[in-house]
Design a protein around this motif. Structure first.
Motif, short mmCIF file in Angstrom:
data_model
loop_
_atom_site.label_atom_id
_atom_site.label_comp_id
_atom_site.label_asym_id
_atom_site.label_seq_id
_atom_site.Cartn_x
_atom_site.Cartn_y
_atom_site.Cartn_z
N ALA A 113 0.83 -1.20 0.00
CA ALA A 113 0.00 0.00 0.00
C ALA A 113 0.87 1.26 0.00
O ALA A 113 0.59 2.23 -0.72
CB ALA A 113 -0.92 -0.01 1.21
N ILE A 114 1.91 1.23 0.81
CA ILE A 114 2.82 2.38 0.85
C ILE A 114 3.45 2.62 -0.52
O ILE A 114 3.52 3.76 -1.01
CB ILE A 114 3.91 2.15 1.92
CG1 ILE A 114 3.30 2.16 3.32
CG2 ILE A 114 5.01 3.21 1.81
CD1 ILE A 114 4.27 1.81 4.41
N GLU A 115 3.88 1.53 -1.18
CA GLU A 115 4.55 1.68 -2.47
C GLU A 115 3.58 2.13 -3.56
O GLU A 115 3.93 2.90 -4.44
CB GLU A 115 5.24 0.37 -2.87
CG GLU A 115 6.37 -0.03 -1.95
CD GLU A 115 7.38 1.08 -1.75
OE1 GLU A 115 7.79 1.29 -0.59
OE2 GLU A 115 7.74 1.76 -2.73
N ILE A 116 2.33 1.63 -3.50
CA ILE A 116 1.33 2.08 -4.48
C ILE A 116 1.06 3.57 -4.31
O ILE A 116 1.01 4.34 -5.28
CB ILE A 116 0.05 1.25 -4.34
CG1 ILE A 116 0.29 -0.18 -4.80
CG2 ILE A 116 -1.09 1.88 -5.15
CD1 ILE A 116 -0.90 -1.09 -4.61
N LEU A 117 0.88 4.01 -3.05
CA LEU A 117 0.65 5.44 -2.80
C LEU A 117 1.86 6.26 -3.20
O LEU A 117 1.74 7.34 -3.80
CB LEU A 117 0.33 5.66 -1.32
CG LEU A 117 -1.01 5.06 -0.84
CD1 LEU A 117 -1.12 5.20 0.67
CD2 LEU A 117 -2.17 5.75 -1.52
N ARG A 118 3.06 5.73 -2.88
CA ARG A 118 4.28 6.45 -3.25
C ARG A 118 4.42 6.55 -4.77
O ARG A 118 4.84 7.56 -5.31
CB ARG A 118 5.49 5.74 -2.65
CG ARG A 118 6.80 6.49 -2.86
CD ARG A 118 7.96 5.71 -2.31
NE ARG A 118 7.84 5.53 -0.86
CZ ARG A 118 8.64 4.74 -0.15
NH1 ARG A 118 9.58 4.03 -0.76
NH2 ARG A 118 8.49 4.62 1.15
N GLN A 119 4.04 5.46 -5.47
CA GLN A 119 4.10 5.48 -6.93
C GLN A 119 3.15 6.55 -7.49
O GLN A 119 3.49 7.27 -8.43
CB GLN A 119 3.71 4.10 -7.47
CG GLN A 119 3.77 3.97 -8.98
CD GLN A 119 5.18 3.79 -9.48
OE1 GLN A 119 6.09 3.66 -8.69
NE2 GLN A 119 5.35 3.83 -10.78
N LYS A 120 1.94 6.64 -6.89
CA LYS A 120 1.00 7.66 -7.34
C LYS A 120 1.54 9.07 -7.08
O LYS A 120 1.43 9.96 -7.93
CB LYS A 120 -0.34 7.47 -6.64
CG LYS A 120 -1.11 6.24 -7.11
CD LYS A 120 -2.47 6.16 -6.41
CE LYS A 120 -3.26 4.97 -6.92
NZ LYS A 120 -4.58 4.87 -6.25
N VAL A 121 2.08 9.25 -5.88
CA VAL A 121 2.64 10.56 -5.54
C VAL A 121 3.78 10.92 -6.48
O VAL A 121 3.89 12.06 -6.95
CB VAL A 121 3.11 10.58 -4.07
CG1 VAL A 121 3.89 11.84 -3.77
CG2 VAL A 121 1.92 10.46 -3.14
N GLN A 122 4.63 9.92 -6.76
CA GLN A 122 5.74 10.18 -7.68
C GLN A 122 5.23 10.54 -9.07
O GLN A 122 5.76 11.44 -9.72
CB GLN A 122 6.64 8.94 -7.75
CG GLN A 122 7.90 9.15 -8.57
CD GLN A 122 8.70 7.87 -8.69
OE1 GLN A 122 8.23 6.89 -9.21
NE2 GLN A 122 9.91 7.89 -8.17
N HIS A 123 4.17 9.84 -9.50
CA HIS A 123 3.60 10.13 -10.81
C HIS A 123 3.05 11.56 -10.85
O HIS A 123 3.24 12.30 -11.83
CB HIS A 123 2.50 9.12 -11.11
CG HIS A 123 1.93 9.26 -12.48
ND1 HIS A 123 2.66 9.02 -13.63
CD2 HIS A 123 0.68 9.62 -12.90
CE1 HIS A 123 1.90 9.24 -14.69
NE2 HIS A 123 0.70 9.60 -14.27
N GLN A 124 2.36 11.96 -9.79
CA GLN A 124 1.83 13.32 -9.73
C GLN A 124 2.97 14.34 -9.65
O GLN A 124 2.88 15.42 -10.25
CB GLN A 124 0.92 13.46 -8.52
CG GLN A 124 -0.35 12.63 -8.62
CD GLN A 124 -1.16 12.66 -7.34
OE1 GLN A 124 -0.70 13.21 -6.33
NE2 GLN A 124 -2.34 12.04 -7.36
N ALA A 125 4.03 13.98 -8.93
CA ALA A 125 5.16 14.90 -8.81
C ALA A 125 5.83 15.12 -10.16
O ALA A 125 6.26 16.23 -10.49
CB ALA A 125 6.16 14.36 -7.80
#
Length: 876
Positions: A385-397
């Motif tokens: 879950a952390i990595e999925i959220l981090r991946q989304k945040v990275q994509h938005q960044a």
């Protein structure tokens, strides 16, 4: 007096004009002041609601009305009301379906992409023409301007007048157009700030909580080494995966290391939590489902429970927050053809809020997952879950990177105050990059350069050679003996210590300017640079062999090893590093074949042998597919009565270009590659077919057929079972088969091979020891092994021509056979004199050119094949 009166009269006449000019001046001043306020507002306000509220008095100052609204396109290209100052307009927009926004004045401006000014009459005309839907709130005058970002229309701003005396002018249109431009800039600026600050805040919170959770988990318990490695890999996926699809594939690969996860999927809730989408779905039965509304499925069951769930044999196991496992019957209706035998899932959460599910399932084994796996699944799902959220945040960044650069430029002055801290961070990053570079170019165990770094240095040396033809270098490819034995007997820790000690010894043997690297396993390479003569290479190679030959003390055990070294010298003809490594590797294999513990220089003949070997392997594989083999049968006779005991089947390869090849020309390749098992399967099938044909013809109906087999059938797991199954399928008379094995089958796996022979004996086939007298020829084979025939090698039989002492040995073997239950068969009888000698010492059976030459039997469905074999033997 007259002139003064005239001036007064003129002044009175100019007074209205002056008042008009004064009014226009005030209007222009108000407009200029308003536009300046709008520009400052767009630069300073960081919240869109605050911006819209601040826009209200500005509109009232510049126009005859303060009734206005702003509508923007959403992500679905639907026009939505963003801000409205007039309650009547709000009701009007609410009465129009969002999917029918095109039938509104605002929609017309957006579709036409230009300014529109509509009077009350014009509005009625549009409504009568069914171009718009007339609402209850009808204005007297309406002015709308599109909001443009470059050439793209993103929304509309519109003014409404409800006073018949107050109408919009052309100047109002121009002012509203200017406001529209500033409004788009303000929206972009504020949205960029909101998105950036939200992204930074979310990522900071997520990383902080993840770190706290990780610290608590470390204190509570230590996961297994394998689980730690998988979780570490998962945490690195965000940095490694360039796309979300590759990220999910890598995630699937890591989960599969912990649990059987051939069937794996991730389901995520939509933002409004009304639908379930499947961004990744890998299943052996079902294809990837479409996004669907929430229903009564297994995934929804996990979301509602909010806990890890195991479904096994229609029993549900649920893991409580305290670690307790509860169970109940699974009563939901579910299609049987889609029902997995075992199903394990866990919710994906963010700050306690469930946003999806990760699940694995097994269709064959109901015990694929156990209740103890619930805790592991919960732990893994947390990190995923952390990595999925981090991946989304990275994509938005990444998407807001350009906006971030603009903000950084504007805040340069603020960043100057933190310049010292920034330099410290840069230094830390530089150190981290240096560590990463070192790890990427060095072996983790020995700290030697790895293949990547060695290839770089070797490539540089080859480029240097092209510029300086007199420069000389060489590559030493080193392979160690007994490394696998150390790993298998003492464990991988001892194997690692062995490799570390090897690396220390090799460092002491090479020069400072040489490059020593580990390619993997027990393979090391050395780049000897700046060589003066061939003696330099031989000296270092000898030094390495001598050093490795010294004993190793590992965990109280004294071990010995040897080094086989292949040497490839620099040539201008080499195109890349792989070619010289390939040749050094070939020379190393040549050194191993010559007896190990030596070095060999590469020459072109080795490459030719490699190419020939590769060609032979390819041709042999094609021969198996095309069934280019044929069988020749050589008679085995009773040396006293000349009665036929049976035949030995001899394999031949009918090569398309080389003609008929004997086993000595290709069986070594079949053994090396494992193709020997496919060939011998074909041989068994053909021999069993021949036995059936002989049975029908009444000729040789009691004869045996001897088949030479590889020792792999005795020492490889399950291979013996496959062999007996193959014989059972193809014949009902296994006792007519003589399976022949030579001594090499028992050299390394004596006990295992002996057990296999006893199983074959119980199965019913006859057993023969082939080529006895050619190798070690241990007497242990005569009394401990269940052989019914001992076949004397033709080289041993040939020695009887010049050495009568061996006749005594044959006689002794015959006498021992009466005690131990075996019978002698002499191979290679090529003369009458040799036949008579064997008869005098009691040898019972024999074969050879003097008795019968090998002949091919033409397969047929009648007894004619027997006649054909007789004729072939007579002609030979």
């Amino acid at each position: 007096m007259g002139s003064r009166a005239t001036e007064t009269s003129q002044a009175i006449r100019q007074l209205p004009k002056l008042k008009s000019l004064l009014k226009k001046y005030r209007q222009l001043k108000n407009m200029q002041s308003g536009l300046l306020q709008l520009s400052e507002l767009a630069s300073s306000v960081t919240d869109m609601d605050a911006f819209y509220h601040a826009l209200k008095p500005l509109i009232k100052t510049l126009f005859v009305t303060d009734s206005f609204h702003i509508a923007l396109l959403n992500s679905s290209d639907e026009l939505q009301l963003t801000y409205c100052q007039n309650l009547g307009e709000i009701a009007s927009h609410q009465s129009v379906d969002i999917s029918n926004w095109r039938k509104s004045l605002t929609g017309l401006v957006l579709l036409n992409q230009k300014m529109a000014h509509y009077s009350a009459n014009k509005i009625m005309q549009l409504a009568e023409a069914d171009e718009i839907s007339l609402s209850d709130s009808a204005c007297i005058d309406w002015l709308g301007v599109p909001l443009k970002r470059g050439e793209q229309v993103v929304g509309v701003i519109a003014l409404q007048s409800y006073d018949a005396k107050l109408n919009f002018s052309k100047s109002d249109s121009e002012i509203l157009t200017i406001i529209a431009e500033q409004l788009v800039k303000a929206i972009d600026r504020v949205r960029s700030r909101e998105l950036l600050e939200s992204s930074i805040s979310q990522r900071t919170v997520t990383l902080t909580e993840a770190n706290q959770q990780l610290q608590r988990e470390i204190v509570e318990r230590q996961l297994a080494v394998k689980a730690h490695q998988v979780l570490l890999n998962i945490s690195e996926l965000t940095a490694k995966s360039h796309t979300i699809d590759k990220f999910y594939q890598a995630l699937h690969h890591e989960v599969n290391k912990l649990l059987p996860a051939k069937n794996f999927y991730i389901a995520l809730l939509s933002d409004d939590k009304s639908e379930l989408e499947f961004p990744y779905y890998c299943d052996e039965k079902l294809s990837q489902p479409e996004t669907r509304a929430l229903s009564d499925g297994l995934s929804e069951m996990t979301i509602k429970a909010g806990k890890p769930i195991l479904l096994s044999d229609r029993v549900l196991y649920t893991l409580a927050a305290q670690g307790n496992v509860t169970q109940c019957a699974f009563t939901k209706h579910y299609p049987e053809h889609e029902m997995p035998r075992s199903w394990l899932a866990a919710p994906l959460t963010d700050h306690g809020e469930i946003f999806g599910v990760i699940a694995i399932q097994h269709y064959q084994d109901e015990n694929a997952y156990q209740s103890k796996d619930l805790e592991l699944m919960r732990f893994v799902s947390h990190h995923i879950a952390i990595e999925i959220l981090r991946q989304k945040v990275q994509h938005q960044a990444l998407q807001s990177h350009e906006a971030l650069e603009q903000i950084i430029n504007k805040r340069t002055q603020e960043l100057q105050a933190t310049n010292l801290n920034l330099r410290m961070q840069i230094e830390e990053r530089r150190k981290a990059e240096a560590r990463l570079y070192h790890e990427a170019h060095h072996d983790a165990l020995t700290q030697l350069p790895n293949r990547a770094m060695f290839s770089d240095r070797l490539t540089y040396a080859m480029r240097h050679l092209k510029r300086h033809p007199n420069h000389r270098f060489a590559v030493l490819f080193i392979d160690l003996d007994r490394f696998k034995m150390i790993n298998d007997t003492l464990g991988h820790h001892a194997g690692d210590q062995f490799l570390i000690e090897i690396s220390h010894r090799l460092r002491d043997c090479v020069r400072d300017n040489d490059i020593l690297a580990r390619l993997g396993g027990d393979e090391f390479v050395v780049l000897l640079d700046s060589l003066q003569s061939l003696d330099d290479i031989e000296e270092i190679a000898s030094r390495i062999i001598t050093s490795i030959a010294q004993p190793f003390d590992l965990d109280g055990h004294t071990l010995y090893s040897n080094a086989s070294i292949g040497i490839a010298q620099s040539r201008i003809t080499y195109k890349d590093a792989n070619e010289i490594l390939r040749d050094a590797d070939a020379a190393m294999y040549q050194a191993k074949s010559l007896g190990r513990g030596r070095y060999v220089f590469f020459d072109d003949s080795m490459r030719e042998k490699i190419i020939a070997s590769m060609t032979l392997e390819q041709e042999l594989r094609q021969a198996i597919k095309s069934k280019q083999f044929e069988l020749h049968y050589q008679k085995i006779s009773d040396l006293t009565s000349t009665k036929t005991l049976g035949f030995e089947v001899l394999l031949r390869w009918q090569h398309p270009t080389k003609g008929l090849l004997t086993p000595s020309e290709f069986l070594f390749m079949a053994e090396e590659t494992g193709m020997i098992l496919d060939i011998e399967t074909w041989v068994i099938e053909e021999v069993c077919l021949q036995l059936k044909l002989w049975k029908k013809s009444k000729e040789y109906e009691h004869a045996y057929i001897g088949v030479n087999l590889s020792g792999r059938h005795l020492i490889q797991a399950n291979q013996l079972t496959k062999l007996m199954g193959l014989i059972s399928i193809n014949t009902v008379e296994p006792e007519r088969l003589i399976l022949e094995f030579n001594e090499s089958a028992f050299a390394r796996h004596t006990e295992l091979a002996l057990k296999g022979l006893r199983k074959l004996k119980e199965f019913g086939v006859k057993l023969a020891l082939d080529d006895y007298g050619a190798g070690l020829s241990s007497f242990n084979f005569l009394h401990n092994y269940p052989f019914e025939f001992i076949k004397l090698d033709r080289s041993f039989i040939r020695s009887l021509n010049n050495n009568d002492k061996n006749l005594s040995l044959v006689k002794a073997l015959h006498e021992l056979g009466t005690k131990f239950g075996y019978r002698l068969v002499a191979e290679g009888i090529e003369s009458e004199a040799m036949l008579q000698k064997l008869q005098t010492v009691g040898c019972e059976f024999g074969q050879g050119y003097h008795i019968s030459r090998p002949a091919k039997i033409v397969q047929a469905k009648s007894a004619s094949n027997v006649v054909a074999m007789h004729r072939a033997q007579q002609s030979l």
